[in-house]
Scaffold this motif. Structure first.
Motif, mmCIF file in Angstrom:
data_model
loop_
_atom_site.group_PDB
_atom_site.id
_atom_site.type_symbol
_atom_site.label_atom_id
_atom_site.label_comp_id
_atom_site.label_asym_id
_atom_site.label_seq_id
_atom_site.Cartn_x
_atom_site.Cartn_y
_atom_site.Cartn_z
ATOM 1 N N PHE A 157 0.442 -0.426 4.544
ATOM 2 C CA PHE A 157 -0.011 -1.930 3.594
ATOM 3 C C PHE A 157 -0.504 -2.389 2.656
ATOM 4 C CE2 PHE A 157 1.969 -2.243 8.207
ATOM 5 C CZ PHE A 157 2.356 -3.366 8.470
ATOM 6 N N SER A 158 -1.103 -0.356 2.321
ATOM 7 C CA SER A 158 -1.911 -0.979 0.560
ATOM 8 C C SER A 158 -0.684 -0.386 -0.151
ATOM 9 C CB SER A 158 -3.106 0.256 0.840
ATOM 10 O OG SER A 158 -3.733 -0.073 1.915
ATOM 11 N N ASN A 159 0.217 -0.170 0.119
ATOM 12 C CA ASN A 159 1.415 -0.150 -1.450
ATOM 13 C C ASN A 159 1.205 1.361 -1.754
ATOM 14 O OD1 ASN A 159 2.876 -3.128 -0.887
ATOM 15 N ND2 ASN A 159 3.461 -3.095 -3.386
ATOM 16 N N ASP A 160 0.348 2.442 -1.118
ATOM 17 C CA ASP A 160 -0.287 3.360 -2.154
ATOM 18 C C ASP A 160 1.600 3.952 -1.272
ATOM 19 O OD1 ASP A 160 -0.631 5.596 -1.798
ATOM 20 O OD2 ASP A 160 -2.683 5.524 -1.471
ATOM 21 N N TYR A 161 3.112 4.071 -1.422
ATOM 22 C CA TYR A 161 3.394 4.808 -0.807
ATOM 23 C C TYR A 161 3.497 5.980 -0.920
ATOM 24 C CZ TYR A 161 5.242 0.033 -1.475
ATOM 25 O OH TYR A 161 5.889 -1.520 -1.554
ATOM 26 N N GLU A 162 3.159 6.882 -1.901
ATOM 27 C CA GLU A 162 3.060 8.090 -2.187
ATOM 28 C C GLU A 162 2.304 8.592 -1.034
ATOM 29 O OE1 GLU A 162 2.951 12.184 -2.983
ATOM 30 O OE2 GLU A 162 4.200 10.908 -3.798
ATOM 31 N N ASN A 163 1.101 8.385 -0.515
ATOM 32 C CA ASN A 163 0.187 8.488 0.660
ATOM 33 C C ASN A 163 0.898 8.282 2.184
ATOM 34 O OD1 ASN A 163 -1.657 10.374 -0.744
ATOM 35 N ND2 ASN A 163 -3.167 8.042 -1.299
ATOM 36 N N ALA A 164 1.141 7.282 1.363
ATOM 37 C CA ALA A 164 1.858 7.128 3.032
ATOM 38 C C ALA A 164 3.008 7.359 3.693
ATOM 39 C CB ALA A 164 2.761 5.414 2.499
ATOM 40 N N PHE A 198 9.999 4.630 10.055
ATOM 41 C CA PHE A 198 11.342 5.775 9.356
ATOM 42 C C PHE A 198 12.426 4.457 8.444
ATOM 43 C CE2 PHE A 198 13.643 8.859 12.573
ATOM 44 C CZ PHE A 198 12.336 9.814 11.822
ATOM 45 N N PHE A 199 11.623 3.213 8.788
ATOM 46 C CA PHE A 199 11.882 2.046 8.412
ATOM 47 C C PHE A 199 11.104 2.076 6.767
ATOM 48 C CE2 PHE A 199 14.891 0.255 11.443
ATOM 49 C CZ PHE A 199 15.572 -0.075 11.111
ATOM 50 N N ALA A 200 10.008 2.142 7.419
ATOM 51 C CA ALA A 200 8.557 1.816 6.413
ATOM 52 C C ALA A 200 9.221 3.048 4.936
ATOM 53 C CB ALA A 200 7.467 2.167 6.949
ATOM 54 N N TYR A 201 9.239 4.217 5.892
ATOM 55 C CA TYR A 201 9.916 4.970 5.172
ATOM 56 C C TYR A 201 10.907 5.284 4.241
ATOM 57 C CZ TYR A 201 10.425 10.376 3.637
ATOM 58 O OH TYR A 201 10.064 11.562 2.922
ATOM 59 N N SER A 202 11.992 4.847 4.124
ATOM 60 C CA SER A 202 12.791 4.775 3.453
ATOM 61 C C SER A 202 12.812 3.807 2.838
ATOM 62 C CB SER A 202 14.361 4.114 4.890
ATOM 63 O OG SER A 202 14.549 5.244 5.647
ATOM 64 N N PRO A 259 0.879 -4.125 12.645
ATOM 65 C CA PRO A 259 2.355 -4.052 13.307
ATOM 66 C C PRO A 259 3.781 -3.397 12.344
ATOM 67 C CG PRO A 259 1.209 -6.334 12.362
ATOM 68 C CD PRO A 259 0.536 -4.942 12.036
ATOM 69 N N MET A 260 3.719 -2.092 12.473
ATOM 70 C CA MET A 260 4.747 -1.582 11.491
ATOM 71 C C MET A 260 6.279 -2.086 11.586
ATOM 72 S SD MET A 260 3.484 0.578 9.302
ATOM 73 C CE MET A 260 4.502 1.977 9.014
ATOM 74 N N ILE A 261 6.862 -2.709 12.559
ATOM 75 C CA ILE A 261 7.249 -3.398 13.230
ATOM 76 C C ILE A 261 7.859 -4.605 12.206
ATOM 77 C CG2 ILE A 261 6.627 -5.669 13.930
ATOM 78 C CD1 ILE A 261 9.100 -5.080 16.881
ATOM 79 N N LEU A 262 6.973 -4.645 11.378
ATOM 80 C CA LEU A 262 7.575 -5.823 10.680
ATOM 81 C C LEU A 262 8.855 -4.566 10.060
ATOM 82 C CD1 LEU A 262 4.497 -7.342 9.963
ATOM 83 C CD2 LEU A 262 5.815 -8.518 11.265
ATOM 84 N N PHE A 263 8.549 -3.690 9.206
ATOM 85 C CA PHE A 263 9.580 -3.251 8.478
ATOM 86 C C PHE A 263 10.583 -2.511 8.774
ATOM 87 C CE2 PHE A 263 4.874 -1.562 6.737
ATOM 88 C CZ PHE A 263 5.002 -2.357 5.258
ATOM 89 N N LYS A 315 0.550 -8.089 2.433
ATOM 90 C CA LYS A 315 0.313 -7.039 3.385
ATOM 91 C C LYS A 315 -1.174 -6.686 2.691
ATOM 92 C CE LYS A 315 2.995 -4.234 1.657
ATOM 93 N NZ LYS A 315 4.668 -3.540 0.817
ATOM 94 N N GLN A 316 -2.050 -7.217 1.912
ATOM 95 C CA GLN A 316 -3.071 -6.796 2.492
ATOM 96 C C GLN A 316 -3.952 -7.422 3.740
ATOM 97 O OE1 GLN A 316 -4.274 -3.424 0.487
ATOM 98 N NE2 GLN A 316 -6.050 -3.944 1.577
ATOM 99 N N GLU A 317 -3.224 -8.483 2.630
ATOM 100 C CA GLU A 317 -3.831 -9.491 3.638
ATOM 101 C C GLU A 317 -4.300 -8.916 5.335
ATOM 102 O OE1 GLU A 317 -3.837 -14.579 5.232
ATOM 103 O OE2 GLU A 317 -2.779 -13.723 3.263
ATOM 104 N N ILE A 318 -2.938 -8.696 5.458
ATOM 105 C CA ILE A 318 -2.516 -8.603 7.080
ATOM 106 C C ILE A 318 -3.034 -7.013 7.814
ATOM 107 C CG2 ILE A 318 -0.364 -7.986 9.190
ATOM 108 C CD1 ILE A 318 1.321 -8.877 7.529
ATOM 109 N N LEU A 319 -3.195 -6.545 6.274
ATOM 110 C CA LEU A 319 -4.020 -5.058 6.823
ATOM 111 C C LEU A 319 -5.568 -5.205 7.633
ATOM 112 C CD1 LEU A 319 -4.581 -1.452 7.343
ATOM 113 C CD2 LEU A 319 -4.552 -1.755 4.776
ATOM 114 N N ASN A 320 -5.931 -6.359 6.692
ATOM 115 C CA ASN A 320 -7.832 -6.139 6.073
ATOM 116 C C ASN A 320 -8.522 -7.569 7.734
ATOM 117 O OD1 ASN A 320 -7.533 -4.440 4.583
ATOM 118 N ND2 ASN A 320 -8.148 -5.831 2.847
ATOM 119 N N MET A 321 -7.503 -8.308 8.395
ATOM 120 C CA MET A 321 -7.073 -9.156 9.334
ATOM 121 C C MET A 321 -7.635 -8.040 10.497
ATOM 122 S SD MET A 321 -4.057 -11.159 10.131
ATOM 123 C CE MET A 321 -4.369 -12.361 10.920
#
Length: 274
Positions: free
Chosen positions: A49-56, A80-84, A245-249, A263-269
């Motif tokens: 949700f932070s677009n930090d794909y490497e760490n994710a 798996f969806f988010a990872y792909s 809510p990872m189901i979004l991916f 996504k950042q807005e969702i993460l911070n709310m």
């Protein structure tokens, strides 16, 4: 299964993260000893949700192989969806392929029952195909159609009277029930107008997701984002380790509005406000 019980102090930190206090929550998380897989799942979710794909991706690679430590299977499938997706965006296809193949190889060496192994095989097969551009896979959520010649409002009122006679069509309870059918079978414009009358009081997450997808098909991104936020406001985790809510991916048609800022807005709310 080797379910790991989450202690209260760790559950409290997960609640802080779900509340949108990401920096404070992660700082406290680092002070907790043990629970590596659980902490990795949480860090992966903040990363996606932070677009930090490497760490994710790195955290999912460390956490997902230990999925027998929690009950909810949706954690693995949604991650798996988010990872792909992250692998495709960041051009880490070979890395992701190696992860999926190694993940499955380890599961096949375990003493898990065959039906469990087959679930992993099914998921890995489809996500390997996804990495290389295949669409409309069996794991994908098919797009709902825009309906222009569907069932009339009168037919839905009659359906409600027949199957749920105690509910009124112009009530939130009636809307909660009948919208499941209207958004699929009714004229899309009429169904979305009916949805809007009750949208702020509807708690059924599937209804908000369905409405969001239809709004996107209708090129109404503003309304799509608003209905998706209604989903987020009503979202609640199945497991303590779910902080977003990872189901979004799992809905790839939502990706166009899942911008870095949104996504950042969702993460911070604040979420999971039950």
């Amino acid at each position: 299964m080797n379910i790991v019980k989450i202690p209260r102090k760790l559950r409290d930190i997960f609640a802080i993260l779900r509340n949108g206090q990401i920096e404070a929550g992660l700082e406290q998380l680092e002070k907790i000893k043990g629970f590596g897989p659980q902490k990795a799942i949480v860090k992966a979710e903040t990363g996606y949700f932070s677009n930090d794909y490497e760490n994710a991706m790195a955290n999912d690679e460390n956490g997902l192989p230990f999925d027998e430590q929690w009950y909810a299977g949706n954690i693995l499938f949604e991650h798996f969806f988010a990872y792909s997706n992250a692998a495709i965006i960041s051009k880490n296809i070979s890395r992701a392929e190696n992860f999926y193949r190694n993940f499955l190889a380890e599961k096949e060496k375990s003493d898990l029952p065959e039906h469990r192994i087959n679930v992993y095989r099914h998921q890995v097969k489809n996500h390997l195909a996804k990495l290389y551009g295949e669409k409309d896979l069996i794991i994908d959520n098919n797009l709902p159609p825009i309906v222009t010649n569907g069932k009339s409002t009168g037919e839905f009122i009659a359906q409600l009277k027949e199957y749920r006679p105690g509910l009124a069509f112009n009530s939130i309870e009636g809307a909660e029930y009948i919208l499941n059918f209207m958004l699929e079978q009714g004229n899309t414009d009429e169904s979305l107008a009916y949805y809007e009358k009750f949208a702020d009081k509807i708690v059924n997450n599937n209804t908000h997701i369905h409405a969001t997808r239809l709004y996107l098909l209708a090129k109404e991104s503003g309304k799509a984002k608003k209905s998706l936020m209604r989903f987020v406001n009503n979202w609640y985790p199945v497991e303590h380790i779910q902080i977003t809510p990872m189901i979004l991916f799992s809905y790839e048609d939502l990706y166009p509005i899942l911008t870095k800022e949104f996504k950042q807005e969702i993460l911070n709310m604040p979420k999971a406000k039950q």
